[in-house]
Write an enzyme that holds these catalytic residues in place. Sequence first.
Site, short mmCIF file in Angstrom:
data_model
loop_
_atom_site.label_atom_id
_atom_site.label_comp_id
_atom_site.label_asym_id
_atom_site.label_seq_id
_atom_site.Cartn_x
_atom_site.Cartn_y
_atom_site.Cartn_z
N VAL A 24 0.80 -1.40 0.21
CA VAL A 24 0.12 -0.19 0.16
C VAL A 24 0.96 1.22 -0.06
O VAL A 24 0.77 2.19 -0.92
CB VAL A 24 -0.87 0.02 1.18
CG1 VAL A 24 -1.66 1.31 1.32
CG2 VAL A 24 -2.06 -1.09 1.13
N ARG A 25 1.76 1.37 0.89
CA ARG A 25 2.47 2.69 0.94
C ARG A 25 3.58 2.81 -0.19
O ARG A 25 3.73 4.07 -0.66
CB ARG A 25 3.40 2.57 2.37
CG ARG A 25 2.30 2.64 3.66
CD ARG A 25 3.11 3.10 4.59
NE ARG A 25 1.83 3.22 5.82
CZ ARG A 25 2.11 3.49 7.16
NH1 ARG A 25 3.19 3.53 7.74
NH2 ARG A 25 1.11 3.87 7.83
N THR A 125 3.92 -18.17 3.02
CA THR A 125 3.36 -19.41 3.55
C THR A 125 4.30 -19.78 4.78
O THR A 125 5.69 -19.95 4.51
CB THR A 125 3.25 -20.45 2.37
OG1 THR A 125 3.03 -21.67 3.09
CG2 THR A 125 4.51 -20.57 1.61
N ASP A 127 4.94 -22.85 5.31
CA ASP A 127 5.22 -24.26 4.74
C ASP A 127 6.71 -24.21 4.11
O ASP A 127 7.44 -24.91 4.05
CB ASP A 127 4.35 -24.88 3.90
CG ASP A 127 2.84 -25.20 4.52
OD1 ASP A 127 2.63 -24.81 5.49
OD2 ASP A 127 2.01 -25.14 3.47
N GLU A 222 3.01 -33.01 9.56
CA GLU A 222 1.54 -33.44 9.21
C GLU A 222 1.32 -34.18 7.94
O GLU A 222 0.65 -35.24 7.98
CB GLU A 222 0.83 -32.11 9.12
CG GLU A 222 1.00 -31.42 8.16
CD GLU A 222 0.07 -30.13 7.88
OE1 GLU A 222 -1.12 -30.19 8.94
OE2 GLU A 222 0.19 -29.54 7.23
N ARG A 247 3.33 -39.71 25.01
CA ARG A 247 2.21 -38.57 24.73
C ARG A 247 2.44 -37.85 23.30
O ARG A 247 3.61 -37.90 22.84
CB ARG A 247 2.43 -37.44 25.68
CG ARG A 247 2.07 -38.08 27.43
CD ARG A 247 0.85 -38.07 27.71
NE ARG A 247 0.36 -38.44 28.88
CZ ARG A 247 0.29 -39.65 29.39
NH1 ARG A 247 0.84 -40.69 28.75
NH2 ARG A 247 -0.15 -39.97 30.75
N HIS A 253 -2.71 -25.09 14.04
CA HIS A 253 -2.91 -23.89 13.82
C HIS A 253 -2.32 -22.56 14.53
O HIS A 253 -1.86 -21.48 14.43
CB HIS A 253 -4.26 -23.33 13.55
CG HIS A 253 -4.88 -23.84 12.14
ND1 HIS A 253 -5.39 -25.22 12.21
CD2 HIS A 253 -5.22 -23.29 11.14
CE1 HIS A 253 -5.91 -25.48 11.12
NE2 HIS A 253 -5.58 -24.60 10.43
O1 F6P Z 1 -0.23 -23.90 3.86
C1 F6P Z 1 -0.35 -23.36 5.26
C2 F6P Z 1 -1.15 -24.58 6.26
O2 F6P Z 1 -1.00 -24.04 7.29
C3 F6P Z 1 -0.45 -25.96 5.94
O3 F6P Z 1 0.59 -26.00 6.64
C4 F6P Z 1 -1.66 -26.69 6.55
O4 F6P Z 1 -1.66 -27.89 5.92
C5 F6P Z 1 -2.91 -25.93 5.92
O5 F6P Z 1 -2.58 -24.73 5.58
C6 F6P Z 1 -4.11 -26.04 6.95
O6 F6P Z 1 -4.92 -25.35 6.19
P1 F6P Z 1 -6.32 -24.69 6.77
O7 F6P Z 1 -6.07 -23.54 7.36
O8 F6P Z 1 -7.28 -24.58 5.74
O9 F6P Z 1 -6.74 -25.93 7.76
#
Ligand code: F6P
Length: 323
Positions: A24-25, A125, A127, A222, A247, A253
């Site tokens: 924006v800036r 991202t 990832d 994951e 455990r 998230h």
């Molecule tokens: O791409 C980022 C990410 O956090 C991945 O690591 C994960 O698999 C995916 O998004 C989760 O997506 P959502 O927030 O739609 O559950």
Amino acid sequence: MQRIAVLTSGGDAPGMNAAIRAVVRTGIAKGWEVFGVQHGYAGLIADDMQPMGARDVGGIIGLGGTILGSARCPEFRTAEGRQQALDKLKRRGIEGLVVIGGNGSQAGADAVAQMGFPVVGVASTIDNDLIGSDITIGVDTALNIALEAIDRLKITASSHHRAFLVEVMGRGCGYLALMAGIAGGAEAICIPEVETDPEAVATIIRAAYERGKPHAVVVIAEGAKYNAEGLAAYFTQHAGRLGFDLRTTILGHVQRGGAPGAFDRLLATRIGAGATDHLARGQYGVLVGQIKSQIVATPLVEVGGKQKPLDLSLLELARILEQ
Ligand code: F6P
């Protein structure tokens, strides 16, 4: 060029706001009007966008998430959806688009570029799977969050003489797991890029127990063939053989919601500014990222739908360090 739009798309990442602010800036500094699109590509299709001034992005550089909102938009994967979006942009006289997002979002940006619209991507991202940037916006902050969790889990693991399976995000990419595992001193790391035999993980955990370690931590991506729940289920069938009580913690998230650290604020600021520079120079259809500390552009056709390879020698290093 007089009028551009910016959107955030896909999974949010710490630093997206810093990138919006930079777009924006720097856009305003070039004499342009900058529109902020709500909720990613869905907002383009719905014509949900407003002009943004310098004050609208005040105080957001340190905020996690995205003030524009983000979404995954299946409609945009269709030619009709994309055409609707471009019609809305053109009706408003918008001549350029900045897409802040990860792999799926940049594939969408590439599709827009193929339709002849000036678009520039910003590599964002957690990832870190995007070709075109050594590191993407959000990775550093997400990694530090995962690391803090691992450090804490090691403390309670030691108190109780337990093994922990810790699952981190990353979709099909093992970067976060590999780096968090190395930096967190994990006994084992499981990533999608290398198929791990659960028997081998059990042997590592048992060996750590027999060497008198107070805990064992396995960091799992994951997207690994056996995710944390899969491994836990496997080990349940072999109760007692690990030595440690077991455990499982899935970070999920939590890794995405942090306030961006200095690294991500600076990276997002440089890449966001680089995006408007590329638009101004007429260099469209590219992803702007950072390679060898330089802000560089890579054609979107080389980026979308592909995955950056991992340096697997680091996995070998992790194995050596686990003693
Ligand atoms: O791409 C980022 C990410 O956090 C991945 O690591 C994960 O698999 C995916 O998004 C989760 O997506 P959502 O927030 O739609 O559950």
